[in-house]
Design a protein around this motif. Structure first.
Motif, PDB file in Angstrom:
ATOM      1  N   ILE A  30       7.637 -11.076   2.442  1.00  0.00           N
ATOM      2  CA  ILE A  30       8.385 -10.878   1.192  1.00  0.00           C
ATOM      3  C   ILE A  30       8.522  -9.407   0.814  1.00  0.00           C
ATOM      4  N   GLY A  31       7.879  -8.529   1.592  1.00  0.00           N
ATOM      5  CA  GLY A  31       7.984  -7.110   1.277  1.00  0.00           C
ATOM      6  C   GLY A  31       7.689  -6.235   2.477  1.00  0.00           C
ATOM      7  N   LYS A  32       8.441  -5.126   2.592  1.00  0.00           N
ATOM      8  CA  LYS A  32       8.226  -4.144   3.656  1.00  0.00           C
ATOM      9  C   LYS A  32       8.330  -2.768   3.023  1.00  0.00           C
ATOM     10  N   VAL A  33       7.247  -1.985   3.107  1.00  0.00           N
ATOM     11  CA  VAL A  33       7.236  -0.649   2.518  1.00  0.00           C
ATOM     12  C   VAL A  33       6.706   0.351   3.534  1.00  0.00           C
ATOM     13  N   ASN A  34       7.030   1.626   3.305  1.00  0.00           N
ATOM     14  CA  ASN A  34       6.672   2.660   4.279  1.00  0.00           C
ATOM     15  C   ASN A  34       5.556   3.601   3.833  1.00  0.00           C
ATOM     16  N   ASP A  35       5.013   3.391   2.635  1.00  0.00           N
ATOM     17  CA  ASP A  35       3.892   4.231   2.218  1.00  0.00           C
ATOM     18  C   ASP A  35       3.053   3.505   1.171  1.00  0.00           C
ATOM     19  N   GLY A  36       1.858   4.038   0.934  1.00  0.00           N
ATOM     20  CA  GLY A  36       0.916   3.375   0.048  1.00  0.00           C
ATOM     21  C   GLY A  36       1.364   3.312  -1.397  1.00  0.00           C
ATOM     22  N   LEU A  37       2.031   4.364  -1.864  1.00  0.00           N
ATOM     23  CA  LEU A  37       2.505   4.371  -3.244  1.00  0.00           C
ATOM     24  C   LEU A  37       3.560   3.297  -3.454  1.00  0.00           C
ATOM     25  N   ALA A  38       4.491   3.170  -2.509  1.00  0.00           N
ATOM     26  CA  ALA A  38       5.523   2.134  -2.605  1.00  0.00           C
ATOM     27  C   ALA A  38       4.890   0.743  -2.594  1.00  0.00           C
ATOM     28  N   LEU A  39       3.816   0.599  -1.833  1.00  0.00           N
ATOM     29  CA  LEU A  39       3.109  -0.683  -1.787  1.00  0.00           C
ATOM     30  C   LEU A  39       2.526  -1.026  -3.152  1.00  0.00           C
ATOM     31  N   GLU A  41       3.436   0.087  -6.061  1.00  0.00           N
ATOM     32  CA  GLU A  41       4.528  -0.163  -7.002  1.00  0.00           C
ATOM     33  C   GLU A  41       5.118  -1.554  -6.799  1.00  0.00           C
ATOM     34  N   PHE A  42       5.246  -1.967  -5.538  1.00  0.00           N
ATOM     35  CA  PHE A  42       5.746  -3.305  -5.233  1.00  0.00           C
ATOM     36  C   PHE A  42       4.813  -4.371  -5.813  1.00  0.00           C
ATOM     37  N   LEU A  43       3.519  -4.159  -5.653  1.00  0.00           N
ATOM     38  CA  LEU A  43       2.550  -5.158  -6.112  1.00  0.00           C
ATOM     39  C   LEU A  43       2.464  -5.237  -7.638  1.00  0.00           C
ATOM     40  N   ILE A  71      -5.934  -2.321  -4.525  1.00  0.00           N
ATOM     41  CA  ILE A  71      -5.458  -3.707  -4.422  1.00  0.00           C
ATOM     42  C   ILE A  71      -6.587  -4.693  -4.688  1.00  0.00           C
ATOM     43  N   THR A  72      -7.722  -4.488  -4.034  1.00  0.00           N
ATOM     44  CA  THR A  72      -8.823  -5.447  -4.192  1.00  0.00           C
ATOM     45  C   THR A  72      -9.424  -5.405  -5.588  1.00  0.00           C
TER      46      THR A  72
END
Length: 210
Positions: A30-39, A41-43, A71-72
């Protein structure tokens, strides 16, 4: 259905995983991102729909270890699997401490990644069988590092974070000349040669978490 987000800065790898998983009825990317910050923000927007995050360690903006920590802490229902080229035990330990439930090397076949996803989703942990049981640093390297002072080891870590000599000087409240002198002495103690030898050394020894 297992909803997955992939955080990886190589699009070709993302595309390969995506194509392979299209044939699995219980897998949904459901999601594909290229860096940790984008990840992260997506979450913030979609975390309730995410079950598994597949994450690389070295990524722009926010590295995989820091992203996993966040995340955890914020979303305990999301399980993280590291999928990376780093096999040094230090990286494995840091990812486990951050809360990752799986750790796979990128040379693993995609069916193994699929197996890991299903195991972690079911509440298990999954670690690559090729991971070292102990730190593989040689005795010689360890002895060389013991020659360094506490400040010099701190400078090594900051070099691994890609900080310039001026940035390191500002952080440690010393002059740039002092840092350049330290770098020269560190290079001499470690018997390194060449302009990029020191950066290469710290990256290979696990100081870099970009």
């Amino acid at each position: 259905m297992i909803n997955i987000v992939i955080a990886e800065d190589h699009n070709s790898l993302i595309d390969g995983i995506d194509v392979f998983f299209k044939f699995e009825k219980d897998i949904n990317i459901i999601g594909k991102v290229n860096d940790g910050l984008a990840l992260l923000e997506f979450l913030e927007e979609r975390n309730r729909h995410v079950n598994i995050v597949i994450i690389d360690i070295r990524m722009p903006n926010v590295d995989g270890i820091e992203a996993t920590n966040q995340i955890t802490a914020k979303y305990p229902h999301i399980k993280v699997i590291a999928f990376t080229m780093f096999r040094k035990r230090d990286f494995v330990n840091k990812m486990i401490a951050a809360g990752a439930k799986g750790y796979l090397l990128k040379n693993a076949r995609l069916p193994i990644l699929l197996e890991a996803i299903r195991a972690v989703y079911a509440g298990e942990t999954y670690y690559d069988s090729d991971l070292p049981l102990e730190d593989e640093s040689s005795t010689a390297e360890i002895k060389k590092e013991k020659l360094l002072t506490k400040t010099q080891n701190q400078i090594l870590e900051l070099i691994g974070q890609r900080m310039s000599s001026q940035e390191i000087a500002d952080k440690l409240f010393v002059s740039k000349h002092t840092i350049l002198t330290h770098r020269k002495n560190i290079t001499k103690k470690l018997n390194l040669k060449g302009r990029d030898a020191l950066l290469s050394y710290v990256l290979n020894r696990g100081y870099d978490f970009d």
